[in-house]
Design a protein around this motif. Sequence first.
Motif, PDB file in Angstrom:
ATOM      1  N   LEU B  87      -5.705  10.414   3.960  1.00 47.15           N
ATOM      2  CA  LEU B  87      -6.772   9.461   3.633  1.00 47.15           C
ATOM      3  C   LEU B  87      -8.051  10.190   3.260  1.00 47.15           C
ATOM      4  O   LEU B  87      -8.767   9.799   2.331  1.00 47.15           O
ATOM      5  CB  LEU B  87      -7.024   8.535   4.819  1.00 47.15           C
ATOM      6  CG  LEU B  87      -5.943   7.483   5.061  1.00 47.15           C
ATOM      7  CD1 LEU B  87      -6.272   6.666   6.284  1.00 47.15           C
ATOM      8  CD2 LEU B  87      -5.810   6.594   3.851  1.00 47.15           C
ATOM      9  N   MET B  88      -8.336  11.277   3.984  1.00 47.54           N
ATOM     10  CA  MET B  88      -9.551  12.028   3.670  1.00 47.54           C
ATOM     11  C   MET B  88      -9.419  12.694   2.314  1.00 47.54           C
ATOM     12  O   MET B  88     -10.382  12.747   1.544  1.00 47.54           O
ATOM     13  CB  MET B  88      -9.790  13.087   4.734  1.00 47.54           C
ATOM     14  CG  MET B  88     -10.307  12.540   6.036  1.00 47.54           C
ATOM     15  SD  MET B  88     -10.598  13.910   7.142  1.00 47.54           S
ATOM     16  CE  MET B  88     -11.230  13.057   8.552  1.00 47.54           C
ATOM     17  N   LEU B  89      -8.231  13.214   2.023  1.00 52.80           N
ATOM     18  CA  LEU B  89      -8.023  13.877   0.733  1.00 52.80           C
ATOM     19  C   LEU B  89      -8.243  12.897  -0.404  1.00 52.80           C
ATOM     20  O   LEU B  89      -8.802  13.243  -1.441  1.00 52.80           O
ATOM     21  CB  LEU B  89      -6.605  14.421   0.657  1.00 52.80           C
ATOM     22  CG  LEU B  89      -6.407  15.887   1.013  1.00 52.80           C
ATOM     23  CD1 LEU B  89      -4.993  16.296   0.680  1.00 52.80           C
ATOM     24  CD2 LEU B  89      -7.382  16.770   0.287  1.00 52.80           C
ATOM     25  N   THR B  90      -7.796  11.660  -0.210  1.00 48.80           N
ATOM     26  CA  THR B  90      -7.983  10.667  -1.266  1.00 48.80           C
ATOM     27  C   THR B  90      -9.348  10.015  -1.181  1.00 48.80           C
ATOM     28  O   THR B  90      -9.630   9.057  -1.881  1.00 48.80           O
ATOM     29  CB  THR B  90      -6.906   9.580  -1.167  1.00 48.80           C
ATOM     30  OG1 THR B  90      -6.890   9.098   0.177  1.00 48.80           O
ATOM     31  CG2 THR B  90      -5.549  10.126  -1.507  1.00 48.80           C
ATOM     32  N   LYS B  91     -10.192  10.533  -0.316  1.00 48.75           N
ATOM     33  CA  LYS B  91     -11.572  10.089  -0.200  1.00 48.75           C
ATOM     34  C   LYS B  91     -11.654   8.592   0.102  1.00 48.75           C
ATOM     35  O   LYS B  91     -12.223   7.807  -0.650  1.00 48.75           O
ATOM     36  CB  LYS B  91     -12.350  10.413  -1.477  1.00 48.75           C
ATOM     37  CG  LYS B  91     -13.742  10.901  -1.162  1.00 48.75           C
ATOM     38  CD  LYS B  91     -14.377  11.535  -2.375  1.00 48.75           C
ATOM     39  CE  LYS B  91     -15.870  11.576  -2.199  1.00 48.75           C
ATOM     40  NZ  LYS B  91     -16.533  10.390  -2.721  1.00 48.75           N
ATOM     41  N   ALA B  92     -11.055   8.211   1.226  1.00 51.40           N
ATOM     42  CA  ALA B  92     -11.128   6.815   1.637  1.00 51.40           C
ATOM     43  C   ALA B  92     -12.581   6.453   1.878  1.00 51.40           C
ATOM     44  O   ALA B  92     -13.292   7.155   2.572  1.00 51.40           O
ATOM     45  CB  ALA B  92     -10.330   6.610   2.918  1.00 51.40           C
ATOM     46  N   PRO B  93     -13.039   5.352   1.280  1.00 52.93           N
ATOM     47  CA  PRO B  93     -14.450   5.007   1.411  1.00 52.93           C
ATOM     48  C   PRO B  93     -14.755   4.416   2.785  1.00 52.93           C
ATOM     49  O   PRO B  93     -13.862   3.906   3.457  1.00 52.93           O
ATOM     50  CB  PRO B  93     -14.652   3.950   0.320  1.00 52.93           C
ATOM     51  CG  PRO B  93     -13.319   3.305   0.193  1.00 52.93           C
ATOM     52  CD  PRO B  93     -12.295   4.358   0.491  1.00 52.93           C
ATOM     53  N   ILE B  94     -16.013   4.514   3.181  1.00 48.85           N
ATOM     54  CA  ILE B  94     -16.445   3.797   4.375  1.00 48.85           C
ATOM     55  C   ILE B  94     -16.705   2.351   3.961  1.00 48.85           C
ATOM     56  O   ILE B  94     -17.379   2.105   2.959  1.00 48.85           O
ATOM     57  CB  ILE B  94     -17.711   4.453   4.948  1.00 48.85           C
ATOM     58  CG1 ILE B  94     -17.342   5.780   5.574  1.00 48.85           C
ATOM     59  CG2 ILE B  94     -18.375   3.550   5.967  1.00 48.85           C
ATOM     60  CD1 ILE B  94     -18.506   6.595   6.029  1.00 48.85           C
ATOM     61  N   GLY B  95     -16.137   1.419   4.706  1.00 54.08           N
ATOM     62  CA  GLY B  95     -16.229   0.019   4.302  1.00 54.08           C
ATOM     63  C   GLY B  95     -14.907  -0.405   3.678  1.00 54.08           C
ATOM     64  O   GLY B  95     -14.011   0.410   3.480  1.00 54.08           O
ATOM     65  N   PRO B  96     -14.761  -1.685   3.374  1.00 54.61           N
ATOM     66  CA  PRO B  96     -13.474  -2.184   2.900  1.00 54.61           C
ATOM     67  C   PRO B  96     -13.127  -1.689   1.500  1.00 54.61           C
ATOM     68  O   PRO B  96     -14.008  -1.514   0.655  1.00 54.61           O
ATOM     69  CB  PRO B  96     -13.675  -3.707   2.911  1.00 54.61           C
ATOM     70  CG  PRO B  96     -15.144  -3.903   2.877  1.00 54.61           C
ATOM     71  CD  PRO B  96     -15.754  -2.733   3.551  1.00 54.61           C
ATOM     72  N   SER B  97     -11.846  -1.413   1.285  1.00 59.55           N
ATOM     73  CA  SER B  97     -11.383  -1.098  -0.062  1.00 59.55           C
ATOM     74  C   SER B  97     -10.707  -2.349  -0.603  1.00 59.55           C
ATOM     75  O   SER B  97      -9.712  -2.804  -0.048  1.00 59.55           O
ATOM     76  CB  SER B  97     -10.366   0.041  -0.045  1.00 59.55           C
ATOM     77  OG  SER B  97     -10.544   0.827   1.086  1.00 59.55           O
TER      78      SER B  97
END
Lengths: 181, 203, 322
Positions: B87-97
Motif C-alpha cells: 500500500l505504501m509503495l502504491t502511495k495509498a492516500p490519507i483519506g478515502p480513495s
Amino acid sequence: MPPIPGSGLAKGLAVTLRTMTKKTVTAQYPDVQPDLPPRTRGVIGLFEENCTVCMLCARECPDWCIYIDSHKETVPPAAPGGRERSRNVLDRFAIDFSLCMYCGICIEVCPFDALFWSPEFEYAETDIHELTHERDKLREWMWTVPAPPALDPGAEEPKEIAAARKAADKLAAQQRQEGQE
Amino acid sequence: MTLAATAPQGFLSPTGVEIVFLLVGVVTLGAALITVTSKQLVHAALWLVVTLGGVAVEYLLLTAEFIAWMQVLIYVGSVVVLLLFGLMLTKAPIGPSPDADSGNRWAALAVAGGAAAALVWVVVDAFRTQWIDLDTAQGSTGDVGAILFRHWVLPFEALSVLLLAALVGAIVLSRKNGTTNEESRQGSQAREASEGRREEGKS
Amino acid sequence: MNDVLDVALRLLVVLAVFLVLPLVVGQTEHKVMAHMQGRLGPMYAGGFHGWAQLIADGVKFAQKEDVVPANADRRIFQLAPAVALIPYLIVIVAIPIGPGEGAVGTVVDAGIFFVLAVMGAGVLGSLMAGWASANKFSLLGGLRTAAQLLSYELPMLLAAASVAMAAGTVSLVGILDAFEWWWLPWQIIGAFVFFVAGLAELQRPPFDMPIADSEIIFGAYTEYTGLRFALFLLAEYAGIVILCGLTTVLFLGGWHGPWGADGLGWVWTLLKTAVLAFVIIWLRVTTPRLREDQLQKLAWTTLVPLALAQIALTGIVKVVIQ
C-alpha cells in the motif's frame, strides 16, 4: 590474499574499545579551569608605572583600539639651582576589546615594558560598550601575568643581561687595576 | 477434542470463557466487516490486523496456543506488513480513495454469505455434539506436532510442495519480467511462509 | 485472593523492569558512546556523572507540545507509538530470568513463537507512523522498515528454530532446562544470526536505514514530538533489552553459569544481558550505516544460508547423539 570478512569491523571495534579505556579529552571548563600555555594571549595588562605616554602603542595599533589621554606636569628641580623638568602624566589608558584583534603589536612596540599578555580570558560582557576596559581594570590584570617562561637550554643570553654583565666586568676590571696601582 | 457427553452442556448456561469467546467473535466479525467496507485502504489493512488478532484470541480461548501464536507471527507479523508495504509503495492516500469501491458489492456479499453459510452448516453438522474440554490444554505445541506428523503427514507435505511451487513460480515470474522488485519480494514472502510451515513441523 | 495478589505483583515487577532497564541501557549508551569517542557524556543531571540525564529528558519530552500534522491521519498517528511499545511490554512477561516459577512473568508453552510473533507485531507501529504522518520521509522510513522486517524475520526464526530443535521444545523455560554448556559452540552460528537479525529488526545501527537521519531525517518518527516521540525511543531501548534477554535465554544458557549458588541464576541472566547490550552499543559506535542494498544482501546471501547450515548441523548432531 583478500581480507578476511569482518576484519575491518574487528579493527574498528578494537579502536573504539581502546579509545574507551583512554582518558577523555573533554574540558569541563566552568568546573575545572583550563591549563593554558604560558604565552596564552588572553587579555592585555597594563603596568602603568612603566608607561611614559609615548603613544607608540596607540599609534601602532592596527585597529585603533587604544585610547590614551595625558597631561604635562612640571617637576621641581631635583637639586637647588637646577632646571625644572616636565614629564607626562597618564590620565586615561583604555583598550576597546571589541575592536582588539589580539595581534600583540602594542606589546611588541612598547619600549618600556608597560604592556603584557595575560592568560585571563573570562571578561565577557553583555554589552559591547562595556568591553572598553579602563586603566584600573588593565592594571588589575597585571597581577594575573605569569612569570616569563624559562629560556630554552643553550639559548643565547638575553641582551640586557649581556649588556649588564659587560658593564659589571668592565667596572670590576677597572677596580682591580686601581687596586694594583 | 474429547467428547464430554456426561456433563450437562447447554446454551442457556454459558461459562465465562464462552461469553468472552462470543464477545471476541463479535468484535472480530465487526472488524472484518469494516475491513471490506472501508474506503480508506490503509485503515482497511489495519482493521484486518484487528480481525486476525481477534481470530488469534479465539484460538487462545480454545487453548490452541501454538496455532494462536503462529497466526500472529505469520499473518499479523508478515502478511499484513507485506500488505502495508504494498500500500505504501502504491502511495495509498490519507483519506478515502473513491476508486476503492468496486461495483461488485452485491455479488461479493452473496458469495461471502454463501461461503459462510456453507462453512457454518458443515462445521455445525460435523461437531454438533462435541464439546472441547478447555480445562486441559488441547492445542499445545507437542499435541499439534504429534497430530500433524502422525495423522496428517500427507496433507502437510502436499502443502509444502504447494508452497515450494509458489516460490518457484514467483522466481520464474520475476525473472521473466526483468528485475521488478515487487515480485521478488512476493517470492521472499512465499518462501518465508513456507519456512514458517516447516518450522511448525520441526518443533 | 492470593492468586490475584500474585498476578498483580508479577505484573508490577514486569512493569518496573520494563520502565527501568531500558533507561539503564539508554544511560549506558550515553556514557559508553561518549567514552568511546573520547568524550565524557552527560555530567550534570542528577549530580553524579549525569545519572539522571534520561529522567531529565523524559521531563523535557513531557513538557513539549504534542503536534499532529494538519494532513496526518490523526487517529492512526496518535495510536502508532502505543502499537510500537506495547508488544515489548507483553514480550518481557515471557522471558525467564531465573530457574523456577518465581523468576518468570508467566510460562508460555510456545515461548519462542510467542516472543517472536509479538515482537514482529511491534513493527506495525513504525509502519503506521510512517504512513499516517503525511510526510515523504516518514513514508520512506516506513517502507524501509517493512522491507527490513521481511528480510530479517526469516533468519531470526530459523536460528530460533535451531535451538528449539536442539532442546526438543519451544518453551523458553524448557530450553533453559535442557541447556548444556556445549550448546554454546554448537549453536554459535545460530546465536550470531539471531543477534544480527534481531539488531536489524530493532533498526539499531548499523542497520538503521529506516531512521537514517542523514538521508530521511528520522524516518517514520520525523513528525513526532514530545511524549509520543519518547515512546518510540523507549520502544527501541526496550527492544534492546528484550533482544539481549532472548539471545541470553536461547543461546547463552540464561541462568546457567560456570559457578554460583542456586539462588543467583538471575544474576547470570542479567550479566549476560548486560554484556550483550554493551555489544549493541559498541557496534553502534563503531560501524557506519549499511546501504539499503547491502542490508538486503547481508540478509539473503549471508544470514539465511548460515541459519540453514546451523539447522542442518543441529539436526545432524541431534540424530548422532540419539
